[in-house]
Design a protein around this motif. Structure first.
Motif, short mmCIF file in Angstrom:
data_model
loop_
_atom_site.label_atom_id
_atom_site.label_comp_id
_atom_site.label_asym_id
_atom_site.label_seq_id
_atom_site.Cartn_x
_atom_site.Cartn_y
_atom_site.Cartn_z
N VAL A 1 33.00 30.21 -4.30
CA VAL A 1 32.71 31.12 -3.19
C VAL A 1 33.88 31.11 -2.23
O VAL A 1 34.42 30.04 -1.89
N ILE B 1 31.55 35.83 -4.19
CA ILE B 1 31.53 34.93 -5.34
C ILE B 1 32.71 35.32 -6.24
O ILE B 1 32.74 36.41 -6.81
N TYR C 1 30.94 36.63 2.58
CA TYR C 1 31.07 35.69 1.46
C TYR C 1 31.20 36.47 0.15
O TYR C 1 30.52 37.50 -0.04
#
Length: 906
Positions: A462, A422, A420
């Motif tokens: 995200v 940001i 993941y």
């Protein structure tokens, strides 16, 4: 000339043997049966059988391979059987009908189990001239002729051809022994010759395979051959006379074992495992399978071909793979491999010899398991477009939200593991996303404190990716991006001082009550209405106080830079600021006071004690000054001697060496040994300067040539120190206390003695006759007596139940108890008489006291005794009528009482 006659070599026996071996190899394998595989063994022999001649070989089937078999013959006088099954003639005899049949027994040495087989010997027919003429021409191999040289040695005749090898098919079914060739020498006309063969297969292991008739020279094979064990035999034929002398040079005989297709192909592994990535293009190499054949690899029997028999499952195409029929390489031939649909393929591979001839070739199969490996052809996709979470301000390592994704790739592989990132909404890097290794979820975590007063909400963008890039041609869909909305919760925060620490500069000596500074804290909670109060947390010297409301700091004592609580001219004090929030929070602040030095300490001489010689030479005393102030209120120092007493300047002189040191010397030529106190005036460099007269104790002693004191007791000569004087004073005080305690004890003893003399006349003093037996213990309650008999009547029968007017004369009337005088605890023999008189008057005025024994009341012992008072005892007569003369018989101590009650003169 000697020659070897070969047996008729026709093509029919060879083809028969080949066909027989092929049929046997292709047929089903029969179950193993222990015993002789043949019912009757046959052999064709010439008429004359010679001693030691091998006849034939029998075979015994030992299925488990553990049996130990011993062979016997039914005609042991004519035939014997070796352990390898070879049958020999025991003696020489002409073959007749009576020797044509006999039995061979095989017996297990352990179980004694026995088997038998019949052997039939037949006579070889005699060749006639007609048959010889009709028979095909026999190939002859001639021994090289030997000629004699001039020196008498034999020499081999050179020949221009090589003896061809003998080809013998393997797995021949007999009959055995099977004739191969006949060895002949042209000297057998004149000499009686004996023929023999040597080499592996004859007289060397494996022995007994080839035998030769020593008379006729017939070379035979006794058992079937196996090319896979031995493909070629190299024998040497010998011809000797009856004396063993060599007649012909040995000749080489080569026997080639012709290969038969009697072995199936065998795969190196029964199950082969391979992998291929999904989405592979046609022609992609997968794996290689390999089989081996024990037959001759240079012949058709050992040439293998591969093919795929079946494929499971057959989707998306029944022919997803192909195999190279010669090398065994498996490759893809069709597109459409998709791990998400088919994860594994199972192929049945066949290997066939005879170059894959399905009619004559032997086959075998193996399994190839092909696993379709995953590639990153499916991107991760979020299960929702927006996720929500909240976090209290100033908290770190807190999971705010849980992001969930789906990925169709193989779990727990780099193509499935999510990463993941940001991509927006967090410019200061206050959030991080970690991946749960089990669920593949994204855990949004706070890594830096968040201030509610600055940011009340964050909206994060995200993106989800995999650990490996997507396969070529695949793009991330919009579902691979999501939004995370994080709400910040306001909490009560700690007040903080600014600056912290706060540093101020102040001169020492500041008087109490002086305001130094204002030290206040700030509350970061701008949206909460709270009050801050201040308290002192740490003040080592107790110099300061702080106003609890406005934070004004005021002195309550004089500031001293030379205090031990001041380190490096800095004094530290800590204060606490507390708010009234829920829950209440607090913060600390440090105030550092840098104290500036003032000239408030006079210098002192250092050292305070020294020693020198009686004469000025050879040494002097070096001194310096100790000043607790610092520059410029310390050195350089000025040293001088006072004007009084006049003996100081007369006996001593002082010389300044530099700003910090001076030298004290004797001014006179000789000074008597002893201890002298020399006052020295020391002045510092402060503004204004500060002076002090400091005493230097100097011990003058006799010295040797090196300037060292030679006194016997230097420590005593130097005088008593402060510690010794204090110890002597303590000893004197303790001694005085002991003496005082002894005097007090003696006085108390005298008083007790005088008190006893007041109660006893000197003439009645019979202390020498009184015997002390023991202490009486704790009184009435410490004795095991029944005191109920001595109870007062009013305790037995309460007054409340008695009728009025019925009362005994000796009972105590119901009145308030009078106050009798209390005797002092300290014995005072001088006031005993006064005490008794006062008690007597109190008893006379007491209406509740019995009228007859009032003189017995010397002191009131209080109420509550279980025994009661003896005055409650009923008397049969009044006191005047009582006869007390018997008290005279009780001893001198009761004589006084007898006189008092009996009305005597005294």
């Amino acid at each position: 000339m000697c020659r070897i006659a070969g047996a008729p070599r026709t093509l029919l026996p060879l083809l028969a043997a080949l066909l027989q071996a092929s049929v046997e190899a292709s047929g089903e394998i029969a179950l193993c049966k222990t015993g002789f595989p043949e019912d009757v063994y046959s052999a064709v022999l010439s008429k004359d059988v010679h001693e030691g001649q091998p006849l034939l070989s029998v075979k015994f089937s030992n299925c488990n391979g553990k049996r130990k078999v011993q062979y016997e013959s039914s005609e042991p006088a004519d035939f014997k059987v070796d352990e390898d099954g070879m049958v020999y003639a025991v003696r020489s005899f002409p073959l007749s009908s009576e020797h044509s049949k006999f039995l061979i027994y095989a017996q297990d040495k352990e179980t004694q189990e026995k088997w038998q087989v019949a052997v039939k010997l037949s006579l070889k027919p005699t060749l006639t001239e007609e048959s010889v003429k009709e028979s095909p021409e026999v190939e002859e191999i001639v021994f090289p002729r030997q000629v004699a040289k001039h020196n008498g040695y034999l020499q081999r005749q050179k020949r221009d051809w090589v003896i061809p090898p003998i080809n013998l098919p393997e797995n021949s079914r007999g009959p055995f022994p099977q004739e191969l060739v006949r060895i002949r020498s042209d000297r057998d006309k004149n000499l009686s010759l004996r023929y023999s063969v040597t080499g592996p297969g004859a007289d060397q292991p494996p022995t007994g395979i080839f035998i030769i008739n020593p008379i006729s020279g017939q070379l035979s094979v006794t058992k079937p051959l196996d090319r896979e064990l031995i493909a070629r035999f190299h024998l040497r034929a010998h011809a000797v006379d009856i004396n063993g002398n060599q007649v012909e040079n040995p000749i080489d005989i080569v026997i080639n074992v012709i290969d038969m297709n009697d072995n199936r192909p065998e795969f190196l592994h029964q199950v082969w495992n391979g992998t291929v990535p999904e989405g592979s293009k046609p022609g992609t190499y997968v794996m290689t399978v390999t089989a081996i054949d024990a037959d001759d690899p240079n012949a058709l029997n050992g040439m293998l071909r591969y093919r795929i028999l079946s494929q499971a499952p057959s989707t998306p195409s029944p022919n997803m793979f192909t195999i190279n029929n010669e090398t065994g390489d498996i490759i893809t031939v069709a597109a459409g491999l998709d791990r998400e649909k088919v994860q594994q393929y199972t192929l049945i591979i066949q290997a066939t010899d005879m170059e894959g001839n399905p009619t004559y070739g032997l086959s075998n199969t193996a399994t190839a398991v092909i696993t379709v490996t995953d590639v990153n052809d499916n991107p991760p996709e979020f299960t929702a477009m927006t996720f929500y979470g909240e976090v209290p301000e100033n908290r770190v390592d807190v999971i705010v939200a849980n992001l969930t994704v789906t990925d169709k790739d193989q779990p727990h592989t780099p193509a499935w593991n999510a990463v993941y990132r940001i991509s927006g909404g967090d410019p200061t890097g206050r959030f991080a996303i970690q991946t749960d290794p089990n669920s593949n979820d994204g855990l949004v975590t706070v890594v830096k404190p968040i201030d509610f007063e600055t940011n009340r909400m964050f909206v994060l963008t995200v993106a989800a990716e995999n650990q490996v890039p997507l396969a070529k041609g695949i793009q991330h869909p919009p579902q691979s991006t999501a939004t995370v909305s994080v709400t910040v919760i306001d909490v009560n925060e700690n007040p903080y001082f600014a600056p912290n620490p706060k540093i101020i500069r102040q001169e020492e000596g500041l008087h109490a009550g002086t305001m130094l500074t204002t030290f206040t804290a700030q509350d970061p909670d701008r949206y909460m209405q709270q009050n801050i109060r201040y308290t002192k947390l740490s003040d080592p010297a107790n110099w300061l106080k702080i106003d609890p409301v406005n934070g004004h700091i005021t002195t309550i004592a004089v500031l001293d830079r030379e205090s031990p609580n001041v380190k490096n001219n800095i004094y530290n004090a800590t204060f606490l600021a507390s708010d009234n929030g829920i829950p209440p929070m607090s913060g600390t602040g440090t105030l550092q006071i840098y104290l500036l030095d003032i000239n408030d300490n006079a210098p002192q001489v250092l050292p305070q004690e020294a020693e020198t010689c009686e004469t000025p030479d050879p040494n002097s005393i070096n001194i310096t000054a100790l000043d607790y102030d610092i520059d410029p209120n310390a050195g350089p120092f000025a040293f001088d001697l006072p004007l009084s007493p006049v003996t100081i300047k007369r006996n001593w002189t002082i010389t300044r060496l530099n700003g910090d040191f001076a030298q004290l010397n004797l001014k006179i030529k000789f000074l008597e040994a002893g201890i002298y106190e020399v006052p020295i005036i020391i002045t510092d460099s402060g503004n204004p300067p500060k002076s002090n007269i400091s005493i230097l104790r100097v011990k003058v002693c006799q010295c040797d040539s090196n300037g060292d004191c030679t006194d016997v007791d230097r420590i005593v000569g130097a005088g008593l120190g402060t510690g010794a004087i204090i110890a002597i004073l303590l000893c004197i005080i303790i001694l005085l206390i002991l003496v005082l305690m002894f005097v007090v004890w003696m006085k108390r003893r005298d008083k007790e003695r005088q008190a006893k003399q007041l109660l006893i006349d000197p003439e009645d003093d019979v202390r020498d006759n009184i015997l002390k037996y023991d202490e009486e213990g704790g009184g009435e309650e410490d004795q095991d007596y029944d005191l109920s008999q001595l109870q007062q009547p009013d305790t037995v029968e309460p007054d409340a139940i008695k009728p009025v007017g019925i009362r005994r004369l000796d009972e105590r009337p119901i009145h308030a108890e009078p106050q009798y005088p209390v005797r002092s605890a300290a014995p005072h023999p001088g006031d005993i008489g006064d005490f008794i008189n006062e008690g007597l008057k109190a008893a006379d005025n007491d209406p509740t006291a019995p009228p007859y024994d009032s003189l017995l009341v010397f002191d009131y012992e209080g109420s509550g005794s279980t025994a009661g008072s003896l005055s409650s005892l009923n008397s049969s007569s009044s006191g005047g009528e009582q006869d007390y003369d018997y008290l005279n018989d009780w001893g001198p101590r009761f004589k006084k009482l007898a006189d008092m009650y009996g009305g005597g003169d005294d």
